[in-house]
Design an enzyme around this catalytic site. Sequence first.
Site, PDB file in Angstrom:
ATOM      1  CD  GLU A 260      -2.924  -0.846   0.714  1.00  0.00           C
ATOM      2  OE1 GLU A 260      -3.227   0.077  -0.190  1.00  0.00           O
ATOM      3  OE2 GLU A 260      -4.084  -1.890   0.583  1.00  0.00           O
TER       4      GLU A 260
ATOM      5  CB  CYS B 163      -1.151   7.526   1.397  1.00  0.00           C
ATOM      6  SG  CYS B 163      -2.892   6.708   1.799  1.00  0.00           S
TER       7      CYS B 163
HETATM    8  P1  NAD Z   1       8.038   4.834   4.833  1.00  0.00           P
HETATM    9  O1  NAD Z   1       8.144   3.765   3.540  1.00  0.00           O
HETATM   10  O2  NAD Z   1       9.416   5.683   5.169  1.00  0.00           O
HETATM   11  O3  NAD Z   1       8.081   3.898   6.167  1.00  0.00           O
HETATM   12  C1  NAD Z   1       7.102   2.694   6.288  1.00  0.00           C
HETATM   13  C2  NAD Z   1       7.876   1.727   7.160  1.00  0.00           C
HETATM   14  O4  NAD Z   1       8.649   1.003   6.622  1.00  0.00           O
HETATM   15  C3  NAD Z   1       8.122   2.182   8.688  1.00  0.00           C
HETATM   16  O5  NAD Z   1       7.555   1.241   9.698  1.00  0.00           O
HETATM   17  C4  NAD Z   1       9.520   2.230   8.469  1.00  0.00           C
HETATM   18  O6  NAD Z   1       9.915   1.710   9.838  1.00  0.00           O
HETATM   19  C5  NAD Z   1       9.812   0.969   7.513  1.00  0.00           C
HETATM   20  N1  NAD Z   1      10.992   1.378   6.624  1.00  0.00           N
HETATM   21  C6  NAD Z   1      11.487   2.732   6.337  1.00  0.00           C
HETATM   22  N2  NAD Z   1      12.688   2.299   5.956  1.00  0.00           N
HETATM   23  C7  NAD Z   1      12.824   1.402   5.670  1.00  0.00           C
HETATM   24  C8  NAD Z   1      13.868   0.324   4.996  1.00  0.00           C
HETATM   25  N3  NAD Z   1      15.029   0.860   4.347  1.00  0.00           N
HETATM   26  N4  NAD Z   1      13.837  -1.194   5.009  1.00  0.00           N
HETATM   27  C9  NAD Z   1      12.578  -1.729   5.703  1.00  0.00           C
HETATM   28  N5  NAD Z   1      11.932  -0.743   6.450  1.00  0.00           N
HETATM   29  C10 NAD Z   1      11.956   0.300   6.228  1.00  0.00           C
HETATM   30  O7  NAD Z   1       6.774   5.686   4.867  1.00  0.00           O
HETATM   31  P2  NAD Z   1       6.392   6.783   5.711  1.00  0.00           P
HETATM   32  O8  NAD Z   1       7.301   7.796   5.814  1.00  0.00           O
HETATM   33  O9  NAD Z   1       6.072   6.066   7.262  1.00  0.00           O
HETATM   34  O10 NAD Z   1       4.866   7.178   5.177  1.00  0.00           O
HETATM   35  C11 NAD Z   1       4.839   7.628   4.321  1.00  0.00           C
HETATM   36  C12 NAD Z   1       4.402   7.314   2.892  1.00  0.00           C
HETATM   37  O11 NAD Z   1       3.743   6.210   2.982  1.00  0.00           O
HETATM   38  C13 NAD Z   1       4.021   8.121   1.931  1.00  0.00           C
HETATM   39  O12 NAD Z   1       4.609   7.833   0.428  1.00  0.00           O
HETATM   40  C14 NAD Z   1       2.469   7.820   1.787  1.00  0.00           C
HETATM   41  O13 NAD Z   1       1.987   7.894   0.594  1.00  0.00           O
HETATM   42  C15 NAD Z   1       2.658   6.389   2.080  1.00  0.00           C
HETATM   43  N6  NAD Z   1       1.351   5.863   2.694  1.00  0.00           N
HETATM   44  C16 NAD Z   1       0.435   4.931   1.945  1.00  0.00           C
HETATM   45  C17 NAD Z   1      -0.725   4.610   2.415  1.00  0.00           C
HETATM   46  C18 NAD Z   1      -1.550   3.578   1.734  1.00  0.00           C
HETATM   47  O14 NAD Z   1      -2.525   3.098   2.320  1.00  0.00           O
HETATM   48  N7  NAD Z   1      -1.406   3.390   0.475  1.00  0.00           N
HETATM   49  C19 NAD Z   1      -1.318   5.020   3.842  1.00  0.00           C
HETATM   50  C20 NAD Z   1      -0.273   5.851   4.220  1.00  0.00           C
HETATM   51  C21 NAD Z   1       0.762   6.298   3.965  1.00  0.00           C
END
Ligand code: NAD
Length: 482
Positions: free
Chosen positions: A223, A257
Amino acid sequence: MSELAIEPDKISQSHDIQAIFENLKANQFNVGRTTVRARIAKLKRFHATMLRFQEEINEAMWADFRKSPTEVAISEIGVVNTEIRHAIRNLRTWLTPKRVGMPLMMIGTRSEIRYEPKGVCLIIAPWNFPFCLSLAPVALAIAAGNVVVLKPSEMAPHSSAVMKKIIEEVFPANEVAVVEGAVEVATQLLALPFNHIFFTGSPQVGKIVMRAAAEHLASVTLELGGKSPVIVDETANLNLAAAQISWINAMNAGQICIAPDYVLVHENVKEALLLKLKEKSEKFYGNTPEARATTPDYARLSTDRHFSRVKDLLDDALAQGAQLVFGGNTNAAERYIEPTLLDHVPDEAKIWKEEVFGPVLPIRTFKQIEEVIEYVNKDERPLAMYIFSARKRFIEQIFAETRSGGIAANECAIQFYHNDLPFGGSNNSGIGKGHGEFGFMEFINQRGITFQNRIFPHTLLFMPPYGGKLARLLLKGVARWF
Ligand code: NAD
């Protein structure tokens, strides 16, 4: 220290994670065998416990990024609540094996589809809706009979701690385990052979997750995010369009998002729309910059890093010649960015190239619908799109000539709330769907099962030696009649 050496605290952490995984794995068939009634009872306990923690949830969200209790009710607790209740109402139907017909090739057999849990599932959540995006997938994974590791985001630590308390109160550690931590912890988890990974976050990290999943051929639900456009036609009801755009663009300080990422407005109504957007922001958050900076109804950027990223997009657009139409005030100490509108933003500005994920909304104009379609299709597929128009043909043409995860006409973000609609992206904005039965199915292995009769299995007719009369007749039949 040699290159291969691991610091002592990391060693114990990775051993713990391995032990948590093994513990869950050993229990997966016990949990997978639970009845519908037992799973519903579990979901009810989960639901009741979450509601009991409502005050703590509100306090955690305020501490994490000053989110108002009303927004918590609408966009966190309310969403999990709806997801759990929907699952409770529908679980028996979702889990009932589906009988399928008997084609001629299968004569004498009986077949059905059974809905089995995938097994050991990993849920990795983002920080922007920490409760909703962690607990709703956990509820669906549990309804499907899985054992689960939840890794909440490290960026919302108060929320993460409350979720851990809720989960530990409802589930034994060999059924649902919360593993808190940042990238190293996520990396250690991703190295384990989970059966399914449900990840919500950015497309960049989504690719890392998918690469790690490929090592074990774990199935994935991704997602993700992206740039979600709003299209405003000259026939739109501008008052309603402005209200909906302003509200969702500033809710959670734009960290949604599916928030409007930019507006494409027909040139004949641009000035009128800008006026309305300003009017709505003032109505919602206050008439003066001071009022907007102090209203309890407006959240903050979640971390200094996120504040600096959005501020940099704003500064870059202004430096390149964008016109500030509304807002623009910021306060680094408070991670505050005022709801902001930008016009005449040059194409080179960074704000057109990356997801804004903050309360800054750039606007551009169009004359013909073809320009809208070309503009939207030139980049990655959006997670959401919004069209404001009174013309059905205009709306349908955009539906037909673009692709996105979801789309809404004359509303913003509302599609997220319908449990009978699949929620998710398309390619760069996501793979697989969440919510209701669609989300439940992501955690299910649809197992095709056939029972052969024990008296005269028809397959005996096809066995060697080949070339007999009956076999030749049957083979001809395979090509023609079956
Ligand atoms: P992110 O991708 O930075 O982090 C999400 C999760 O991934 C966190 O738990 C983090 O600890 C983990 N993570 C971060 N870097 C990682 C790595 N290198 N390896 C493994 N895991 C890692 O996202 P965010 O900043 O928390 O959220 C923002 C993003 O999420 C935006 O792009 C937004 O559009 C998207 N989002 C999508 C939805 C949806 O339902 N489609 C909902 C909310 C947010």
